[in-house]
Structures are given as structure tokens and as C-alpha cells.
Design an enzyme around this catalytic site. Structure first.
Site, PDB file in Angstrom:
ATOM      1  N   GLU A  21      46.153  44.765  50.721  1.00  0.00           N
ATOM      2  CA  GLU A  21      44.635  44.609  50.316  1.00  0.00           C
ATOM      3  C   GLU A  21      43.955  44.099  51.767  1.00  0.00           C
ATOM      4  O   GLU A  21      42.907  44.611  52.179  1.00  0.00           O
ATOM      5  CB  GLU A  21      44.191  43.684  49.275  1.00  0.00           C
ATOM      6  N   HIS A  64      44.864  38.362  36.714  1.00  0.00           N
ATOM      7  CA  HIS A  64      44.109  39.496  36.438  1.00  0.00           C
ATOM      8  C   HIS A  64      42.985  39.790  35.986  1.00  0.00           C
ATOM      9  O   HIS A  64      42.269  40.836  35.393  1.00  0.00           O
ATOM     10  CB  HIS A  64      45.142  40.768  36.053  1.00  0.00           C
TER      11      HIS A  64
END
Length: 332
Positions: free
Chosen positions: A64, A133
């Protein structure tokens, strides 16, 4: 519903916005993990790789920070990247590029450059994805000067805000609640923009203003229907944009209703509702209040995996109804 409007899901509305932006401007391209042939973790990108090719719908490595750096660099070089994080939680790995680079370069160079970058974040709880998450981190980004933060609650606003974000010369963070992806609603066929920085009053009322965003807008509307059957008239405001926030609409609403309930999924402490409450405390609406301002936010804990505990960790309709009753009836 006229011929120029049809029902789409929230995910389809986002996909249509990206497709229309790519058709209109060759500088727009998509990047992210598994957004190509797989279509994205939540199937938002869908078949766009087949329509526009791998040069404009680019799968990135599971890295990322590096991918975010590529997106910032591409924006500086004249492209208009739309970068999807698989989950908003993974943005924590890219904060250097988002917060120290994208948000600051225009300021540091005296406005000589801009960073027309969009980042999309599937966010929020409710899918059983547990602590790493399921977070609601939008307040983190709304704290940073140089970033704009939007959080659409309907398919209509999902398309319109994403198109406005792609047009914007500055970095825009788009938070998409995962439970909304399958929600359906009317969406015009033609491209349109929802103004960044403008809230929407979805239900007028006289007794209480509920200010919410994302999934909490729908829970607030459901709560308002329950309260209406009990003779209480609740106004529901969808923030739509967290930064810049629409102070004028919120202050005017609270001045009319004289009560405020802030509902948000993120952790209660230092959340978006805290900013709304402080704004009212510093405005002319404060002297018109007939009850203390109330914040209803997420629990002070990571999101649990267990479904019952997960629901208990964030405000539900019953929680909103109970808090609103207390504010309106004065039992605080």
C-alpha cells in the site's frame, strides 16, 4: 422515476461514475489490489478492465505504501488516479504518502502544483471481518488540512460525489460503507456532481436534529420513523462531506430544533460527532439549545468478530431511538 433515472446499487453507481470519468478524460485511471480481472474485493470495479484495458485499470502489488506513492506521483505528473484500498484499514500502511505528501505538497510549493488524487476506502463494520478489517477511520483523515473527505450514504450520492472528487484539484478521500454496496436507489444515467462540502436534510423535523453519515444516516431515518409514531418529529441531516463540513446547514437546523444528536460509527472519543458538537457549542445555535448535546458513537474497543458483539460495538437503530427520546423528553 423518469427514463433518465433508474435504480442501481451503491456499488454499480460507483462503477458507473468511474466509467463515465474514464470515458470523458483519458487522464483518469484506476489502480488497486485485485481490481483488474477479479473486479475488486467488493466487485465495485467489476468488468472495467475489459472495457478500458490493463493500462487504465491497474492491479497493484500488496504494498500500500508504494502504490500510494505511485498514485501521488502520477497525480503530480498530470494524471488523475483513482486508488482503491481493499479495506480502509490498510490505509494505515500508506499514511506517509497520504498525510505527509498528498496533503501537503500544494501548500509547501505555494500552490504551484496540485494533487488531483482520489482514494477509495471500503469502511465500517457489519460484515464479520473483525478488528483489522472493520474500522471507521474517516475522522483520522478529516483531521488533516489538505485532504477533503466525503462519505456518501446513497447510490445517488455515491456517483455524484465520486465524480466531483475526480474533478477536484486536491486529494479527496472517499469512504464507502461496506454494508451500503448492495443498497439500491435512483441514479440518473447522465454524469452529475454532488457538491463537496454540502450536507443534505433528508427528513425535516422540529424537535431534534440528528446529524449522521454513511450507514448511520439510514439507521437515523429508521429511528425517526419510530419516533414519529410516538409524536416526535426528528430532522435527519446527512453530512455527505466530513471535510469541509457544512457548518451553515447544521447550525441552521439546530437553531430551529434546539436539540442535537450526533450519530457516527467511529469510536466516540474524538470522532466526527465530536467536531459537530464543538461547532454547535461555538455557534449562535448554542444559546438556543433546550438540552445538552449528545454524541452516540462507537464503543471504545476494536471491532469484535462475534456478530452480537460487533453489533453492540456500534450504534444501532434502538440506540438512536433511546437517545432521541431522552433528548426530546428531557430525561437526560
Amino acid at each position: 422515476m423518469d427514463a433518465a433515472t433508474r435504480e442501481l446499487s451503491y456499488a454499480q453507481a460507483l462503477q458507473e461514475a468511474m466509467a463515465q470519468a474514464m470515458e470523458a478524460d483519458e487522464r483518469v485511471f484506476l489502480m488497486g489490489e485485485d481490481i483488474g480481472v477479479y473486479g475488486g474485493a467488493f466487485q465495485v470495479t467489476g468488468d472495467l478492465v475489459h472495457r478500458f484495458g490493463e493500462q487504465r485499470v491497474m492491479d497493484t502489488p500488496i504494498a500500500e505504501l508504494g502504490a500510494a506513492g505511485v498514485a501521488v506521483g502520477a497525480a503530480l505528473a498530470g494524471s488523475r488516479p483513482v486508488f482503491e484500498f481493499q479495506f480502509s484499514d490498510f490505509a494505515t500502511l500508506a499514511m506517509e504518502q497520504i498525510v505527509n505528501q498528498a496533503a501537503k505538497i500544494r501548500f509547501m510549493l505555494g500552490g504551484a502544483v496540485s494533487v488531483p488524487l482520489v482514494m477509495r476506502f471500503p469502511a465500517g463494520s457489519g460484515t464479520g471481518a473483525a478488528a483489522q478489517h472493520s474500522q471507521s477511520l474517516e475522522a483520522w483523515f478529516a483531521h488533516v488540512p489538505g485532504l477533503k473527505v466525503v462519505q456518501p450514504a446513497t447510490p445517488h450520492d455515491a456517483k455524484g460525489l465520486l465524480l466531483a472528487a475526480i474533478d477536484d484539484p486536491d486529494p479527496v478521500m472517499v469512504f464507502e460503507h461496506k454494508l451500503l454496496y448492495k443498497m439500491r436507489g435512483p441514479v440518473p444515467v447522465e454524469p452529475y456532481r454532488v457538491p463537496i462540502g454540502k450536507a443534505a436534510i433528508l427528513r425535516p423535523g422540529r424537535d431534534l436534529s440528528i446529524v449522521a453519515s454513511a450507514i448511520m444516516v439510514h439507521r437515523a431515518l429508521e429511528a425517526a420513523e419510530t419516533l414519529a409514531r410516538e409524536g416526535m418529529d426528528v430532522e435527519v441531516i446527512d453530512l455527505r462531506t466530513l471535510r469541509p463540513m457544512d457548518h451553515e446547514t447544521i447550525v441552521a437546523s439546530v437553531s430551529r430544533t434546539t436539540r442535537l444528536l450526533c450519530v457516527y460509527e467511529g469510536v466516540k472519543t474524538l470522532g466526527i460527532g465530536t467536531e459537530v458538537a464543538a461547532m454547535i457549542a461555538e455557534s449562535e445555535a448554542f444559546d438556543r439549545l433546550d438540552a445538552p448535546i449528545r454524541r452516540l458513537g462507537g464503543a471504545e474497543c476494536p471491532i469484535p468478530y462475534n456478530p452480537e458483539l460487533e453489533r453492540a460495538a456500534v450504534p444501532q437503530v434502538a440506540d438512536i431511538v433511546a437517545a432521541a427520546r431522552e433528548l426530546i423528553r428531557g430525561a437526560v
